[in-house]
Motif scaffolding. Structure first.
Motif, PDB file in Angstrom:
ATOM      1  N   VAL A 221       0.853  -1.196   0.000  1.00 46.61           N
ATOM      2  CA  VAL A 221       0.000   0.000   0.000  1.00 46.61           C
ATOM      3  C   VAL A 221       0.887   1.243   0.000  1.00 46.61           C
ATOM      4  O   VAL A 221       1.830   1.370   0.790  1.00 46.61           O
ATOM      5  CB  VAL A 221      -0.941  -0.011   1.225  1.00 46.61           C
ATOM      6  N   ARG A 270      -1.757   0.944   6.731  1.00 49.94           N
ATOM      7  CA  ARG A 270      -1.766   0.247   5.442  1.00 49.94           C
ATOM      8  C   ARG A 270      -2.763  -0.909   5.443  1.00 49.94           C
ATOM      9  O   ARG A 270      -3.509  -1.104   4.479  1.00 49.94           O
ATOM     10  CB  ARG A 270      -0.365  -0.281   5.141  1.00 49.94           C
ATOM     11  N   ALA A 273      -6.226   0.434   5.254  1.00 48.56           N
ATOM     12  CA  ALA A 273      -6.513   0.910   3.891  1.00 48.56           C
ATOM     13  C   ALA A 273      -6.859  -0.256   2.975  1.00 48.56           C
ATOM     14  O   ALA A 273      -7.797  -0.174   2.168  1.00 48.56           O
ATOM     15  CB  ALA A 273      -5.320   1.691   3.346  1.00 48.56           C
ATOM     16  N   ARG A 276     -10.252  -1.472   3.535  1.00 47.14           N
ATOM     17  CA  ARG A 276     -11.242  -0.541   2.997  1.00 47.14           C
ATOM     18  C   ARG A 276     -11.202  -0.460   1.475  1.00 47.14           C
ATOM     19  O   ARG A 276     -11.897   0.370   0.879  1.00 47.14           O
ATOM     20  CB  ARG A 276     -11.009   0.851   3.597  1.00 47.14           C
ATOM     21  N   ARG A 278      -8.486   0.130  -0.644  1.00 42.53           N
ATOM     22  CA  ARG A 278      -7.592   1.104  -1.268  1.00 42.53           C
ATOM     23  C   ARG A 278      -6.169   0.573  -1.297  1.00 42.53           C
ATOM     24  O   ARG A 278      -5.788  -0.223  -0.441  1.00 42.53           O
ATOM     25  CB  ARG A 278      -7.625   2.434  -0.506  1.00 42.53           C
ATOM     26  N   LEU A 281      -2.480   4.996   1.388  1.00 37.21           N
ATOM     27  CA  LEU A 281      -2.759   5.333   2.784  1.00 37.21           C
ATOM     28  C   LEU A 281      -3.238   6.769   2.887  1.00 37.21           C
ATOM     29  O   LEU A 281      -2.639   7.679   2.301  1.00 37.21           O
ATOM     30  CB  LEU A 281      -1.484   5.137   3.613  1.00 37.21           C
ATOM     31  N   ASP A 285      -6.791   6.981   7.871  1.00 40.25           N
ATOM     32  CA  ASP A 285      -6.412   5.623   8.288  1.00 40.25           C
ATOM     33  C   ASP A 285      -5.476   5.677   9.488  1.00 40.25           C
ATOM     34  O   ASP A 285      -5.613   4.903  10.438  1.00 40.25           O
ATOM     35  CB  ASP A 285      -5.737   4.878   7.135  1.00 40.25           C
TER      36      ASP A 285
END
Length: 333
Positions: A221, A270, A273, A276, A278, A281, A285
């Motif tokens: 991430v 991370r 994220a 969620r 994604r 970051l 978060d």
């Protein structure tokens, strides 16, 4: 196709949410605790659950181990426990006149250390190598632990008899310290309906190999330099609060958080994220995980402890005072 599946990392997010939902089929309420357990798994960190008896700490840990898959062991920590009870020892066999190594119950993917604060100092120190190095040394030989490996520990904050408070160095090894409150009246009624008959049985969603893949995805991430700078400012504000407009905390904080908090904010952020959906970051978060990552690492002054200052409120005060970077969306990306 769901929105999560359309986003980068959406398939991973959908699989992780399926794991969350499977745990929630058994655990009523406690959404914050369940989410933090998943995030700790993805971030390769250990999790300390703190709450009074009967709030499903042990049940949540064992249910998560069932959903994720892999080997699982539960150790009930007691004052008469010795290090060899958890890490193993050498055993002499008269038949062949040789010593063999008997590995302890820590050689699993999921280790539930139940009521960890009941164990004496020697046992807790033996757990440090397990948690930090993910290995055990017996008779000069190092034995690596299986991958993935995580310690899920529980402790009762109101006990005073036969309890050994966790030393600061061991608390620092935990990525999260999650407080588990009593359920609400609505949740209590749902517990009565769900658990007074045959309780639901969780189904396995992941396996150790897939979990390792998800952990690697969490490490990939993206972290923008401004978000990294925000993490550092949050950490530094606990060490030099006066430089960040928090002079009133100088008499409250004895020692600020360690560099493990810096790494923990990024790794936990991370993982959240990814959960969620994604692959980058956001400051939100970091803010969402900050209390659980930082509060147990703060060392308060004697006067603050005497006044009953809550370290979680101190972290929230820091989050309010230290401004996050502003996210500006590029419409072309």
């Amino acid at each position: 196709m769901s929105v999560a599946e359309e986003l980068p990392g959406g398939n991973d997010a959908a699989l992780l949410r399926q794991s969350l939902d499977e745990v929630r089929r058994v655990i009523v309420g406690q959404d914050h605790m369940v989410e933090r357990l998943i995030v700790a798994l993805l971030a390769r960190g250990h999790c300390l659950l703190e709450g009074v008896p009967g709030v499903a700490k042990t049940l949540a840990a064992s249910t998560l181990a069932t959903v994720v898959g892999g080997t699982f062991a539960r150790i009930q920590f007691t004052p008469d426990l010795v290090p060899s009870d958890i890490i193993g020892t050498r055993v002499f066999h008269p038949s062949n006149e040789k010593f063999d190594v008997e590995l302890g119950p820590v050689f699993v993917n999921f280790l539930l250390a139940d009521e960890i604060n009941r164990a004496p100092a020697k046992v807790q120190s033996a757990l440090l190598e397990v948690m930090a190095e993910r290995q055990v040394t017996l008779a000069g030989v190092t034995h690596p632990l299986p991958k993935p490996f995580i310690v899920l520990a529980t402790q009762n904050p109101i006990e005073s008899e036969g309890v050994y408070p966790l030393p600061e160095v061991q608390r620092d090894r935990f990525l999260f310290r999650v407080r588990v409150p009593h359920p609400t009246a609505h949740e209590e009624l749902e517990i009565l309906h769900r658990m007074s008959v045959t309780p639901p049985v969780p189904e396995r969603v992941l396996d150790p190999a897939k979990l390792i893949t998800l952990q690697q995805a969490a490490e990939d991430v993206s972290v923008h330099q401004l978000v990294a700078d925000y993490v550092v400012r949050l950490v530094m504000s606990t060490r030099n609060p006066g430089e960040y407009g928090l002079a009133e905390l100088s008499d409250t904080i004895e020692i600020g958080v360690s560099p493990r908090a810096t790494l923990g904010l990024v790794s936990a952020g991370r993982a959240l994220a990814l959960l969620r959906g994604r692959d980058y970051l956001l400051p939100d978060d970091v803010r969402d995980v900050a209390v659980d990552v930082m509060s147990h690492r703060l060392m308060l002054t004697f006067d603050a402890l005497a006044d009953g200052v809550d370290p979680e409120q101190v972290v929230r005060q820091i989050l309010h005072a230290v401004p996050p970077p502003v996210v500006v969306w590029n419409q072309n990306r």
